[in-house]
Design an enzyme around this catalytic site. Structure first.
Site, PDB file in Angstrom:
ATOM      1  N   GLU A  13     -41.262  -4.460  36.514  1.00  0.00           N
ATOM      2  CA  GLU A  13     -40.806  -5.185  37.964  1.00  0.00           C
ATOM      3  C   GLU A  13     -41.028  -6.614  37.783  1.00  0.00           C
ATOM      4  OE1 GLU A  13     -42.706  -2.493  40.929  1.00  0.00           O
ATOM      5  OE2 GLU A  13     -43.993  -1.864  39.182  1.00  0.00           O
ATOM      6  N   LYS A  57     -42.978  -9.809  39.206  1.00  0.00           N
ATOM      7  CA  LYS A  57     -44.570  -9.872  39.561  1.00  0.00           C
ATOM      8  C   LYS A  57     -44.260 -10.958  40.798  1.00  0.00           C
ATOM      9  CE  LYS A  57     -48.885 -11.285  38.436  1.00  0.00           C
ATOM     10  NZ  LYS A  57     -49.191 -12.040  39.955  1.00  0.00           N
ATOM     11  N   ARG A  92     -51.054  -9.018  48.083  1.00  0.00           N
ATOM     12  CA  ARG A  92     -51.040  -7.684  47.649  1.00  0.00           C
ATOM     13  C   ARG A  92     -51.691  -6.776  48.913  1.00  0.00           C
ATOM     14  NH1 ARG A  92     -52.488  -4.945  42.776  1.00  0.00           N
ATOM     15  NH2 ARG A  92     -52.011  -2.811  42.852  1.00  0.00           N
ATOM     16  N   ARG A  95     -55.853  -6.807  49.238  1.00  0.00           N
ATOM     17  CA  ARG A  95     -56.594  -6.608  47.918  1.00  0.00           C
ATOM     18  C   ARG A  95     -58.057  -6.987  48.045  1.00  0.00           C
ATOM     19  NH1 ARG A  95     -55.671  -8.855  42.123  1.00  0.00           N
ATOM     20  NH2 ARG A  95     -57.571  -9.960  42.172  1.00  0.00           N
ATOM     21  N   GLU A 104     -46.646  -5.586  48.215  1.00  0.00           N
ATOM     22  CA  GLU A 104     -46.819  -6.849  48.387  1.00  0.00           C
ATOM     23  C   GLU A 104     -46.212  -7.432  49.726  1.00  0.00           C
ATOM     24  OE1 GLU A 104     -48.428 -10.391  45.845  1.00  0.00           O
ATOM     25  OE2 GLU A 104     -48.043  -8.257  45.385  1.00  0.00           O
ATOM     26  N   LYS A 130     -49.417  -7.637  33.194  1.00  0.00           N
ATOM     27  CA  LYS A 130     -48.679  -8.783  33.928  1.00  0.00           C
ATOM     28  C   LYS A 130     -48.302  -9.852  32.868  1.00  0.00           C
ATOM     29  CE  LYS A 130     -53.064 -10.955  35.597  1.00  0.00           C
ATOM     30  NZ  LYS A 130     -54.012 -11.412  36.777  1.00  0.00           N
TER      31      LYS A 130
END
Length: 532
Positions: free
Chosen positions: A228, A230, A235, A250, A278, A401
């Site tokens: 996906e 980033k 978040r 987050r 997100e 990531k």
């Protein structure tokens, strides 16, 4: 307080994870419930709001120590930490003073000072310092100044609590999510045998990704992984339970009222739904998100005007489905969770969308896509094992990531000030500048990226080549050049250079370059234009 101060010292002096874990477990097993709750609260990175201004603290400490304020400031520069400086300068403490609990020192001595006049605050501060031993005073000052950092990860603290109360670590991690008030009841509830959780607003512990620092081919077959984009936003988890909606960042901050369009749209989701995703600033129908700076305008407001809702609309890009119809799905395979996520989002409002998969059949093709991520407004790509569960924390191997290479410029060191913690006594917080014609204009501040040996060399240079001093800040002869890396760049009227950068850090010391070789404002503006 004596036991908590001993714990702080044990944690601060040890580098061994097992020693820290054992010290934490011993403390939580033996501490009274109120003390255990407050210790847990601050060890997890929470802190009471600052109750005394730095000016009042310094003036009171100088008076208690019989020093001129300037001399206290000189001591602070050498020590590097105001809490430790004050602890060292304010005497040995009264050994005959009664021993009181951590809960008492926070709730009866620290928090009430917020409501007092400055003179009364000073009297109470000095009384408190007289009653505490040196070790206790240092720890209490850390709490007072909001500088309580002791080098233990939240995961380690959670594991110690789980061992102390004999419960599964995942249960404790979930119970600690969200906001809670330290109290004996809170501690007792944390260790309760009953698995039922009355707090329907509570999010799940977030799954985190590890940085991928080598080619992804080492991960195995491309078909075993989903990729996906980033995104660079906030978040968050969206909770929809029992007719209520909660949006958690987050950082475990409740974002109530800041993104009302998401909260309203969430009423289209069925009860018992939890989404991980997100929050992005995104114009309806646009191909690219708005810059993060636009989203920051929303973050900084607890209430949002109608004009702001129009100027900076937001979207919730869903990554994962953690709960559906009240059933916890985290142990199921990612592909199964996404299969249930897509139809769920399709039936919700337009403010929701599913994070699209990156179309790349091979690792080589994914590398090409990743290189183009910045043009899409993304930071790179996320690589997730298709059959993986949603695991709390940064469990290596399941989520990676793979960010694009950072942007960078060469800049000149022009100012510095002292560091803190293990950098106390060293000048390690730097200001860098670039050329605007024949003058240097500040461009970014950075303090990370150099080795310990390099830090000492730069510190020695700064002390020999200081031009002027403005409090703790020294202006420095512009002779050293460094490559400054950063993740993003945007126009800014608040900065003299006209631009602001995200997450600046030192990439390397350019000993091969002279100051005249540093980058110019024209170079930086061209870089900015190339990204827009």
């Amino acid at each position: 307080m004596k036991d908590f101060a001993a714990l702080y010292r044990a944690l601060d002096e040890s580098t061994a994870t097992n020693d820290k874990l054992n010290a934490l477990e011993r403390y939580f097993r033996s501490a009274p419930p109120g003390d255990a709750a407050w210790a847990l609260y601050v060890l997890l990175g929470n802190r009471p709001k600052r109750v005394v201004s730095s000016g009042t603290l310094r003036a009171c400490a100088a008076d208690a120590a019989g020093l001129d304020p300037w001399l206290l400031d000189e001591c602070h520069e050498q020590v590097g930490d105001i809490a430790e400086t004050v602890a060292l300068l304010t005497g040995a403490g009264d050994e005959a003073a009664p021993q009181r609990s951590l809960q008492y020192w926070i709730e009866e001595r620290l928090l009430p000072m917020r409501e007092l006049e400055e003179a009364t605050q000073c009297e109470m501060l000095q009384q408190n310092w007289r009653e505490l031993s040196l070790a206790e005073r240092l720890t209490w000052n850390k709490l007072l100044t909001g500088a309580f950092r002791v080098g233990v990860a939240a995961k380690l603290v959670t594991r110690a609590v789980a061992r102390a109360v004999a419960l599964d670590e995942q249960v404790i991690a979930h119970r600690l999510m969200g906001s809670w008030t330290p109290s004996p009841d809170a501690w007792q509830s944390l260790g309760a045998r009953d698995e039922a959780d009355a707090d329907v607003s509570r999010p799940y512990p977030f799954a985190l990704a590890s940085p991928l620092e080598s080619a992804p081919g080492a991960l195995g077959e491309r078909a075993d992984w989903l990729a996906e984009w980033k995104w660079d936003g906030i978040r968050a988890q969206l909770i929809r339970r029992q007719g209520g909606t909660w949006l958690w960042s987050r950082g475990e901050e409740l974002l109530a009222g800041r993104f009302p369009e998401i909260e309203v749209a969430a009423t289209n989701l069925p009860d018992g739904t939890v989404l991980d995703g997100e929050i992005m600033a995104w114009l309806p129908g646009a191909d690219l998100p708005l810059p993060f700076a636009q989203l920051q305008r929303r973050i900084q407001r607890k209430t949002v005007s109608r004009a702001m809702l129009t100027d900076v609309p937001v979207a919730f890009i869903a990554y994962d489905l953690l709960e559906l119809d009240g059933v916890d799905l985290r142990e199921r395979a990612l592909v199964e969770r996404r299969a249930q996520l897509s139809p769920l989002i399709a039936g919700a409002a337009r403010v929701f969308s599913v994070s699209p998969l990156v179309d790349a059949a091979t690792w080589e093709a994914l590398s090409v896509q990743r290189d183009a991520a910045r043009a899409r407004g993304a930071e790179g790509v996320m690589i997730k094992r298709s059959d993986g569960a949603y695991l709390a924390g940064r469990k290596r191997g399941g989520w990676w990531k793979w960010k694009v290479d950072p942007l960078s410029v060469d800049a000149v060191l022009v100012a510095a000030q002292g560091g803190s913690g293990r950098r106390a006594g060293l000048l390690t917080d730097y200001t860098f500048a670039i050329w605007d014609g024949d003058r240097l204009v500040p461009f970014a501040k950075a303090y990370s990226g150099l080795t310990d040996a390099e830090l000492h060399k730069v510190d020695a240079f700064i002390r020999r080549h200081t031009i002027e001093r403005f409090g703790p800040v020294r202006s420095v002869e512009p002779k050293l050049v460094f490559e400054i890396a950063f993740e993003g760049i945007q126009k800014s009227s608040r900065h003299r250079s006209g631009v602001a950068v995200r997450f600046p850090r030192i990439a390397r010391w350019r000993t091969d370059k002279n100051p005249v070789d540093a980058d110019t404002i024209e170079t930086v503006r061209a870089l900015l234009d190339s990204l827009s």
